[in-house]
Design an enzyme around this catalytic site. Structure first.
Site, PDB file in Angstrom:
ATOM      1  N   GLN A 452     -10.163  72.118  12.649  1.00 53.28           N
ATOM      2  CA  GLN A 452      -9.690  71.352  13.800  1.00 53.28           C
ATOM      3  C   GLN A 452      -9.916  72.099  15.110  1.00 53.28           C
ATOM      4  O   GLN A 452     -10.192  71.495  16.140  1.00 53.28           O
ATOM      5  CB  GLN A 452      -8.200  71.020  13.634  1.00 53.28           C
ATOM      6  CG  GLN A 452      -7.678  69.978  14.582  1.00 53.28           C
ATOM      7  CD  GLN A 452      -8.478  68.692  14.530  1.00 53.28           C
ATOM      8  OE1 GLN A 452      -8.980  68.311  13.475  1.00 53.28           O
ATOM      9  NE2 GLN A 452      -8.629  68.024  15.656  1.00 53.28           N
ATOM     10  N   GLU A 453      -9.791  73.401  15.091  1.00 51.90           N
ATOM     11  CA  GLU A 453      -9.900  74.186  16.319  1.00 51.90           C
ATOM     12  C   GLU A 453     -11.344  74.333  16.808  1.00 51.90           C
ATOM     13  O   GLU A 453     -11.625  74.204  17.991  1.00 51.90           O
ATOM     14  CB  GLU A 453      -9.298  75.586  16.111  1.00 51.90           C
ATOM     15  CG  GLU A 453      -7.776  75.600  16.028  1.00 51.90           C
ATOM     16  CD  GLU A 453      -7.110  75.334  17.367  1.00 51.90           C
ATOM     17  OE1 GLU A 453      -7.798  75.342  18.397  1.00 51.90           O
ATOM     18  OE2 GLU A 453      -5.889  75.094  17.371  1.00 51.90           O
ATOM     19  N   SER A 454     -12.263  74.628  15.895  1.00 53.33           N
ATOM     20  CA  SER A 454     -13.615  74.990  16.339  1.00 53.33           C
ATOM     21  C   SER A 454     -14.736  74.379  15.519  1.00 53.33           C
ATOM     22  O   SER A 454     -15.904  74.630  15.809  1.00 53.33           O
ATOM     23  CB  SER A 454     -13.779  76.513  16.283  1.00 53.33           C
ATOM     24  OG  SER A 454     -13.698  76.953  14.930  1.00 53.33           O
ATOM     25  N   TYR A 561      -3.178  66.363  16.467  1.00 51.15           N
ATOM     26  CA  TYR A 561      -3.586  67.674  15.949  1.00 51.15           C
ATOM     27  C   TYR A 561      -2.824  68.001  14.662  1.00 51.15           C
ATOM     28  O   TYR A 561      -3.419  68.416  13.662  1.00 51.15           O
ATOM     29  CB  TYR A 561      -3.308  68.740  17.014  1.00 51.15           C
ATOM     30  CG  TYR A 561      -3.600  70.157  16.583  1.00 51.15           C
ATOM     31  CD1 TYR A 561      -4.864  70.709  16.731  1.00 51.15           C
ATOM     32  CD2 TYR A 561      -2.599  70.967  16.037  1.00 51.15           C
ATOM     33  CE1 TYR A 561      -5.140  72.015  16.335  1.00 51.15           C
ATOM     34  CE2 TYR A 561      -2.854  72.264  15.640  1.00 51.15           C
ATOM     35  CZ  TYR A 561      -4.126  72.791  15.800  1.00 51.15           C
ATOM     36  OH  TYR A 561      -4.390  74.082  15.402  1.00 51.15           O
TER      37      TYR A 561
END
Length: 579
Positions: A452-454, A561
């Site tokens: 999810q972050e990168s 998120y």
């Protein structure tokens, strides 16, 4: 680099020659977007190469992934000598919300025609364009020769009137739309956008007005599936079950491929549960779990089937969210990996050997090698199964770009056969497992956050300066190094290196787990929005139900998120259970 060198030397011919060699031969991987932006910007401003420059910039604009270069590409595209390129760029600027830039370009392109309609330039009030011109402006636009540019002004006026909450004015504009009005833009996009803005403003009248206008006037529009869900969800939250059911069933019947499908089926199941129709509720849960592993509502539906309808987990074969540990620090049997088996699988394959080597360093060379291998797969020189190895090696985004590209002839079969491991891989395996073990965290959870972050990319820097695989802000990285003695040999400045970034992110998540007494949901929310905000949200909660907490998170970004990370986490457990 050669192109840049010759550009600085003033040798435009050689600069153009090398810039042209950057143009991708098949699909556009994410890391090539930056190079292509520079290439297009130079070529479009060089006589004789404008068409090639415009093609490069359009490729950048149309790239569907995380794209920091789109705005620059659009502004460069406005330098084109072709009206079609300028109009494409201005329209995209409008659609993307860059109103000031669009206004400036429009005003300079059609200044003389525009002044005829709204008077001297010193009398122009940007937010009152259409109000000042009125219906007379519309009738004059119909007779104008440069109709494309003036139509864009009309489009701009529409966007401005909605932005400034002048809904009465926006309604007037929509009412004037008819078959003979020469506006060559996508009004459905604006109706969808206007409905979303009305939702944020909690203006029920306009939510229903704009969404229904889109459904009634543009039934074939690409935003219809999303609109059906959003309007149904609006009624669902209002407790108007019949209206919600109508829209969700429409989505079920006509758009089963929509990304909203699992969620709509899950909510239909809830509606029939409230009505006491258990057999229908169970049937809709069964439909919901047909979605992709990693979808939050697929795993919510699995939980409902097990708990509410007593379906065994062996039949479902999907890990439910409630079966994930959320109340204590995780103690799990960590994964083991047979490195000799992987080396045997790679064998003497030079590209794969270098790919895994560069992956451990986190260098961009792995992206180039992955791009080369994808081209080999496309031409039949390699087996499709190598896509799984590529994903596990780190450059997953290159693989996704390949799969989703229009050039991929076997898109459907690739997604069906290999999608689980390709879309939820285990990159940077050694570092993730090592640091997860040190911090007593389930490694699957760190991979879920990393996706999810990168999207597993090592060199990403966000607009808030968060960096690397686990997207830590530099000040947070420095703080956690001082706080956790296990990080004494970790240099936060080396954030591009997977091992260091993973160490920092895992340690910070461990801190959040301890702060929230091992509660994974609170820790995930804190990772995105900050632990202080989570403390505030918890105080406002009437009970400790985690699902209620998730749905009541006031920040849309954080709410989505948390759902995506939990979905990824459950997806990992579903795919690699017993790995």
């Amino acid at each position: 680099h050669l192109a840049k060198y010759y550009e600085k030397q003033g040798n435009n011919n050689l600069a153009c020659e090398y810039y042209r060699k950057i143009y991708p031969s098949s699909f556009l991987p994410w890391w090539l977007v930056a190079y292509l932006t520079d290439c297009g910007t130079f070529l479009i401003s060089t006589e004789g190469f404008q068409k090639e420059g415009a093609d490069c910039l359009r490729k950048v604009v149309n790239y569907g992934g995380y794209n920091l270069y789109r705005k620059n590409a659009l502004l460069s595209l406005c330098l084109s000598s072709e009206d079609d390129d300028k109009i494409f760029a201005i329209r995209y600027l409008l659609k993307s919300g860059y109103l000031s830039e669009a206004w400036f370009i429009l005003y300079n392109n059609v200044q003389s025609e525009f002044l005829t309609y709204v008077g001297p330039s010193n009398a122009i009030e940007k937010w009152r364009i259409f109000e000042d011109a009125g219906k007379g402006f519309v009738s004059q636009v119909k007779q104008n020769k440069q109709i494309e540019y003036v139509s864009l002004l009309y489009e701009y006026a529409l966007r401005c009137s909605i932005s400034s909450a002048k809904y009465r004015l926006a309604n007037t504009i929509f009412d004037l739309m008819n078959d003979d009005f020469p506006v060559n833009f996508d009004p459905g996009e604006y109706l969808y956008w206007a409905g979303q803005k009305a939702e944020k403003d909690k203006n029920e009248e306009h939510v229903i007005l704009y969404y229904n206008l889109l459904l009634d006037r543009f039934p074939e529009h690409k935003k219809v599936p999303d609109t059906l869900f959003l309007l149904g969800f609006w009624f669902y939250n209002k407790g108007e079950w019949e209206k919600a059911q109508k829209h969700f069933e429409n989505l079920e019947k006509n758009y089963p491929q929509s990304s909203y499908y699992p969620r709509a089926m899950y909510l239909l199941s809830s509606i029939f549960e409230k009505k006491g129709e258990k057999s229908k509720a169970q049937a809709y849960c069964q439909k919901a779990i047909q979605g992709n592993l990693g979808d939050y509502y697929v795993h919510c539906s699995a939980e409902k089937l097990m708990k509410g309808f007593h379906v065994s987990d062996e039949k479902i074969k999907i890990v439910s969210l409630k079966h994930l540990p959320v109340s204590a620090l995780v103690k799990t049997n960590l994964l083991t990996i047979d490195e000799n088996k992987i080396k045997q699988q790679i064998g003497t394959d030079t590209e794969l050997r270098w790919l895994f080597y560069f992956s451990q360093l986190g260098t961009e060379e792995k992206e180039w090698i992955a791009y080369y291998i994808c081209n080999q797969i496309q031409t039949g020189k390699r087996d499709k199964k190598d896509l799984i190895l590529l994903s596990h090696a780190g450059p997953s985004q290159v693989v996704w770009d390949y799969i989703y590209s229009i050039y991929s002839q076997e898109f459907a079969s690739i997604r069906e056969e290999y999608k689980n491991q390709i879309f939820l891989p285990l990159p940077y395996y050694k570092s993730v497992v090592e640091w997860a073990k040190k911090m007593a965290i389930d490694p699957y959870l760190m991979w879920a956050i990393m996706k999810q972050e990168s999207s597993y990319r090592t060199s990403v820097i966000s607009t808030s300066t968060a960096r690397g695989l686990l997207q830590l802000i530099p000040s947070t990285a420095e703080w956690i190094v001082k706080k956790d003695s296990r990080l004494k040999e970790i240099d936060p400045l080396l954030w591009k290196y997977p091992e260091y970034n993973i160490a920092l992110g895992t340690a910070y998540f461990r801190y959040l787990l301890e702060r929230f007494n091992g509660n994974i949901v609170y820790a995930i929310a804190g990772y995105n929005a900050g632990p202080g905000r989570v403390d505030e949200w918890k105080k406002k909660m009437k009970d400790n139900d985690l699902e209620t907490f998730i749905e009541s998170i006031p920040f849309t970004e954080t709410r989505n998120y948390v759902k995506k990370v939990l979905g990824n986490y459950a997806g990992y457990h579903s795919i690699y259970k017993g790995f």
